[in-house]
Design an enzyme around this catalytic site. Sequence first.
Site, short mmCIF file in Angstrom:
data_model
loop_
_atom_site.label_atom_id
_atom_site.label_comp_id
_atom_site.label_asym_id
_atom_site.label_seq_id
_atom_site.Cartn_x
_atom_site.Cartn_y
_atom_site.Cartn_z
N LYS A 1 -0.42 5.45 -5.96
CA LYS A 1 -1.53 5.46 -6.93
C LYS A 1 -2.44 6.67 -6.73
N CYS B 1 0.83 -1.21 0.00
CA CYS B 1 0.00 0.00 0.00
C CYS B 1 0.86 1.26 0.00
N GLU C 1 -7.19 2.00 -13.03
CA GLU C 1 -6.68 3.15 -12.24
C GLU C 1 -5.41 3.72 -12.86
N TYR D 1 -9.16 -3.33 -11.39
CA TYR D 1 -8.76 -2.19 -10.56
C TYR D 1 -7.46 -1.53 -11.06
N HIS E 1 -26.79 20.60 0.75
CA HIS E 1 -26.88 21.21 -0.56
C HIS E 1 -25.85 22.32 -0.70
N GLU F 1 -25.76 14.44 -1.79
CA GLU F 1 -27.19 14.60 -1.50
C GLU F 1 -28.04 13.84 -2.52
N CYS G 1 -1.77 1.81 -2.89
CA CYS G 1 -2.72 2.89 -2.60
C CYS G 1 -2.10 4.29 -2.63
P1 FAD Z 1 1.47 -6.22 1.94
O1 FAD Z 1 1.14 -4.79 2.18
O2 FAD Z 1 1.71 -6.62 0.53
O3 FAD Z 1 2.75 -6.55 2.84
C1 FAD Z 1 3.42 -7.77 2.81
C2 FAD Z 1 4.90 -7.53 3.14
O4 FAD Z 1 5.53 -8.76 3.46
C3 FAD Z 1 5.66 -6.94 1.97
O5 FAD Z 1 6.48 -5.87 2.40
C4 FAD Z 1 6.52 -8.10 1.50
O6 FAD Z 1 7.71 -7.68 0.86
C5 FAD Z 1 6.78 -8.80 2.81
N1 FAD Z 1 7.15 -10.22 2.71
C6 FAD Z 1 6.70 -11.15 1.84
N2 FAD Z 1 7.23 -12.34 2.12
C7 FAD Z 1 8.04 -12.17 3.19
C8 FAD Z 1 8.85 -13.04 3.96
N3 FAD Z 1 8.92 -14.35 3.69
N4 FAD Z 1 9.56 -12.52 5.00
C9 FAD Z 1 9.50 -11.20 5.29
N5 FAD Z 1 8.73 -10.34 4.59
C10 FAD Z 1 8.01 -10.83 3.57
N6 FAD Z 1 -6.02 -1.20 -1.26
C11 FAD Z 1 -6.88 -0.25 -0.81
O7 FAD Z 1 -7.52 -0.46 0.22
N7 FAD Z 1 -7.04 0.95 -1.47
C12 FAD Z 1 -6.34 1.24 -2.60
O8 FAD Z 1 -6.51 2.32 -3.16
C13 FAD Z 1 -5.45 0.27 -3.08
N8 FAD Z 1 -4.73 0.52 -4.19
C14 FAD Z 1 -3.82 -0.40 -4.63
C15 FAD Z 1 -3.09 -0.10 -5.78
C16 FAD Z 1 -2.18 -1.00 -6.26
C17 FAD Z 1 -1.37 -0.66 -7.49
C18 FAD Z 1 -1.98 -2.23 -5.57
C19 FAD Z 1 -0.95 -3.21 -6.07
C20 FAD Z 1 -2.70 -2.55 -4.44
C21 FAD Z 1 -3.64 -1.63 -3.96
N9 FAD Z 1 -4.42 -1.89 -2.83
C22 FAD Z 1 -5.31 -0.96 -2.39
C23 FAD Z 1 -4.31 -3.19 -2.12
C24 FAD Z 1 -3.44 -3.05 -0.85
O9 FAD Z 1 -2.19 -2.48 -1.17
C25 FAD Z 1 -3.25 -4.42 -0.20
O10 FAD Z 1 -4.52 -4.99 0.02
C26 FAD Z 1 -2.50 -4.34 1.12
O11 FAD Z 1 -1.24 -3.76 0.98
C27 FAD Z 1 -2.36 -5.75 1.72
O12 FAD Z 1 -1.64 -5.71 2.92
P2 FAD Z 1 -0.88 -7.01 3.47
O13 FAD Z 1 -0.39 -6.64 4.83
O14 FAD Z 1 -1.72 -8.19 3.30
O15 FAD Z 1 0.36 -7.19 2.48
P1 NDP Z 2 -7.62 -8.58 -10.77
O1 NDP Z 2 -7.35 -9.99 -10.43
O2 NDP Z 2 -8.76 -7.89 -10.16
O3 NDP Z 2 -7.78 -8.45 -12.38
C1 NDP Z 2 -6.89 -9.02 -13.30
C2 NDP Z 2 -7.17 -8.49 -14.69
O4 NDP Z 2 -6.20 -9.03 -15.59
C3 NDP Z 2 -8.53 -8.89 -15.24
O5 NDP Z 2 -9.01 -7.85 -16.06
C4 NDP Z 2 -8.20 -10.14 -16.06
O6 NDP Z 2 -9.08 -10.35 -17.14
C5 NDP Z 2 -6.85 -9.77 -16.62
N1 NDP Z 2 -6.00 -10.91 -16.97
C6 NDP Z 2 -5.58 -11.89 -16.14
N2 NDP Z 2 -4.76 -12.74 -16.80
C7 NDP Z 2 -4.66 -12.28 -18.07
C8 NDP Z 2 -3.96 -12.72 -19.21
N3 NDP Z 2 -3.20 -13.82 -19.18
N4 NDP Z 2 -4.08 -12.01 -20.35
C9 NDP Z 2 -4.85 -10.90 -20.38
N5 NDP Z 2 -5.54 -10.43 -19.34
C10 NDP Z 2 -5.45 -11.12 -18.18
O7 NDP Z 2 -6.25 -7.85 -10.46
P2 NDP Z 2 -5.73 -6.39 -10.23
O8 NDP Z 2 -4.29 -6.60 -10.47
O9 NDP Z 2 -6.41 -5.33 -11.01
O10 NDP Z 2 -6.04 -6.10 -8.68
C11 NDP Z 2 -5.63 -6.99 -7.65
C12 NDP Z 2 -6.29 -6.61 -6.33
O11 NDP Z 2 -5.65 -5.47 -5.77
C13 NDP Z 2 -7.76 -6.22 -6.45
O12 NDP Z 2 -8.62 -7.33 -6.33
C14 NDP Z 2 -7.95 -5.25 -5.31
O13 NDP Z 2 -8.45 -5.91 -4.18
C15 NDP Z 2 -6.57 -4.70 -5.02
N6 NDP Z 2 -6.58 -3.29 -5.47
C16 NDP Z 2 -7.40 -2.39 -4.84
C17 NDP Z 2 -7.49 -1.09 -5.31
C18 NDP Z 2 -8.41 -0.12 -4.66
O14 NDP Z 2 -8.87 -0.37 -3.57
N7 NDP Z 2 -8.71 1.01 -5.27
C19 NDP Z 2 -6.70 -0.65 -6.43
C20 NDP Z 2 -5.86 -1.66 -7.01
C21 NDP Z 2 -5.81 -2.94 -6.53
P3 NDP Z 2 -10.42 -11.25 -17.00
O15 NDP Z 2 -11.43 -10.36 -16.34
O16 NDP Z 2 -10.75 -11.60 -18.39
O17 NDP Z 2 -10.05 -12.44 -16.15
#
Ligand code: FAD
Ligand code: NDP
Length: 515
Positions: A87, A79, A225, A221, A490, A495, A84
């Site tokens: 982004k 995140c 985004e 997502y 408003h 609203e 997050c």
């Molecule tokens: P993470 O935050 O992924 O943390 C896991 C950590 O463990 C990492 O630092 C990793 O390197 C470390 N790790 C892994 N294996 C090991 C190991 N064996 N030993 C030690 N360390 C290790 N969520 C939202 O709510 N709002 C958003 O707007 C949003 N936007 C997102 C945009 C993007 C591009 C992405 C990719 C995700 C987004 N998410 C968003 C999802 C959110 O980031 C994740 O749901 C959240 O970070 C999950 O937290 P976590 O603690 O499960 O794992």
């Molecule tokens: P998703 O798993 O939600 O979506 C994957 C996308 O990639 C789908 O459109 C899928 O298509 C496509 N895809 C998968 N495999 C292939 C392939 N081989 N060739 C072409 N297209 C493919 O993943 P995201 O990475 O977008 O997000 C992961 C998670 O991260 C989300 O579920 C969300 O929880 C979290 N997140 C949250 C955000 C927020 O809160 N604003 C922002 C970003 C991430 P198809 O539909 O056809 O399977």
Amino acid sequence: MIVNKHCRALLFKRLPKHCRQLKYFSSSSSDEYDLVVIGGGSGGLACAKAASQLDKKVAVLDFVTPSTQGTTWGLGGTCVNVGCIPKKLMHHAALLGQAVKDARAYGWNVSDQVQNDWATLSTAVQSHVKSLNWGHRVQLHNKGVEYINGLGSFVDAKTVKVTDQNGKERHLRTKHAVIAVGVKPYIPSEIPGALEYAISSDDLFWLKKSPGKTLMVGASYIALECGGFLNGLGIDTTIMVRSRPLRQFDQQMAGLVADYMESEGTRFLKTCVPVSIDKNREGQLVVKYEDLSNRQIQEEIFDTVMFATGRHAVIKNINLEGIGVKIDEGAQKIIGDHDNDHERTNVPNIYAIGDILHRRPELTPVAIMAGQMLAERLFGGSQLQMNYDLVPTTVFTPLEYGVVGMSEEEATSKYGKDSIEVYHAFYTPLEFVVPQRKASHCYIKAVCFEDRVLGLHLIGPNAGEVIQGFSVALRCGATWSGISRSVGIHPTSAEEVVKLHITKRSGLDPTVTGC
Ligand code: FAD
Ligand code: NDP
């Protein structure tokens, strides 16, 4: 006198700080812990800090494995570093570009040649992220959590091995362990050139130069985004959609989100998949792709190809098989106990939280709350379980889409089309009027069954802010009659939710007119 665990923790908290420090000397070895958390992301840090506040001896291990392109980052997990935070800042930068255009109509003298400078933007974003990395380290230190920058794996259910980047090992004995290792971007390795040349979201936010003409593969997502803000920053952006955009969301809402992006200049290659990626002599990427509707192979040149094709668990290196923790073979995620203790694995002292837990939303606030509640159950005498229902979310596309609860499709399949009532409205945010911005995609719908609001969906500016408030109402049991009898504020877009009155069933025009 019988003193339970909770009272002991409270009494202990009241001791002067120098006496409380004694806890560090009370265990037989400095490598014995009450809790070891593997993964210092949203969930792991929250859990570790909450446990330490309850006067437990806690260590949190965090290790960042570089992306396929070699990008790496600091403490705080996805995140903070590659999710997050960067982004949302880049999304905001793109919205500012729109605001600058709108400003002309409001009397600001703005040049026609407004341009974004990627290097300035990415430097600003990265420096904020680095300040958050530092902030997390300071917080862990202040809360008495030991932070170890190393890769964690299990030796047995009560021993975690930490390996630092120089290969040095240390063994930590612990009463409880929490697995919070998150998930990583998945790039389909069977596509020639994908692993070699393509980036993922882990790289995008750390690019020093503008990505240039970009192909975004995937349409959920992350693709929408990132594609949305790149286009808003003036970068030529194409999104390659395999099936449908935002397939897991309400499809009417998803369609509006994608249509708006298309109308603003993002190109969508529909029902297409990449076949191969190669590099030409100029260093550009030659992408061959297949149109699934007619099986034709086409070719196009891009500067950057980003895969946003989902995120997969990477758990091979933590030795879950060795200690018998059950995983779902397909998702490779950890199975929690859905009936009793949601985050507990089949091994009694081992828990999993956040993205790595099977069938739970991959969202930061979910990971944080689950982590804090788990610590309170383990060490604070709480019996409260995380409630994974009615989790709100927002897709931060150029017009944001906020949602809490069921899609219309889910409600229809559960209760039947004739039993649900859908209230809806197309509305115009007031700020769109002066610059004459198109508002045909600003839409709200409430999906109801009898007097219950099953789902609330909103597309428009600040949708995340609006839906956050309504999600609290829904969590507190808000009824449709309660919402529709609430007085609006408003003039706001929010609203329009409390003013909804036209049902889909009526067939009446849902366009809001007048003030
Ligand atoms: P993470 O935050 O992924 O943390 C896991 C950590 O463990 C990492 O630092 C990793 O390197 C470390 N790790 C892994 N294996 C090991 C190991 N064996 N030993 C030690 N360390 C290790 N969520 C939202 O709510 N709002 C958003 O707007 C949003 N936007 C997102 C945009 C993007 C591009 C992405 C990719 C995700 C987004 N998410 C968003 C999802 C959110 O980031 C994740 O749901 C959240 O970070 C999950 O937290 P976590 O603690 O499960 O794992
Ligand atoms: P998703 O798993 O939600 O979506 C994957 C996308 O990639 C789908 O459109 C899928 O298509 C496509 N895809 C998968 N495999 C292939 C392939 N081989 N060739 C072409 N297209 C493919 O993943 P995201 O990475 O977008 O997000 C992961 C998670 O991260 C989300 O579920 C969300 O929880 C979290 N997140 C949250 C955000 C927020 O809160 N604003 C922002 C970003 C991430 P198809 O539909 O056809 O399977």
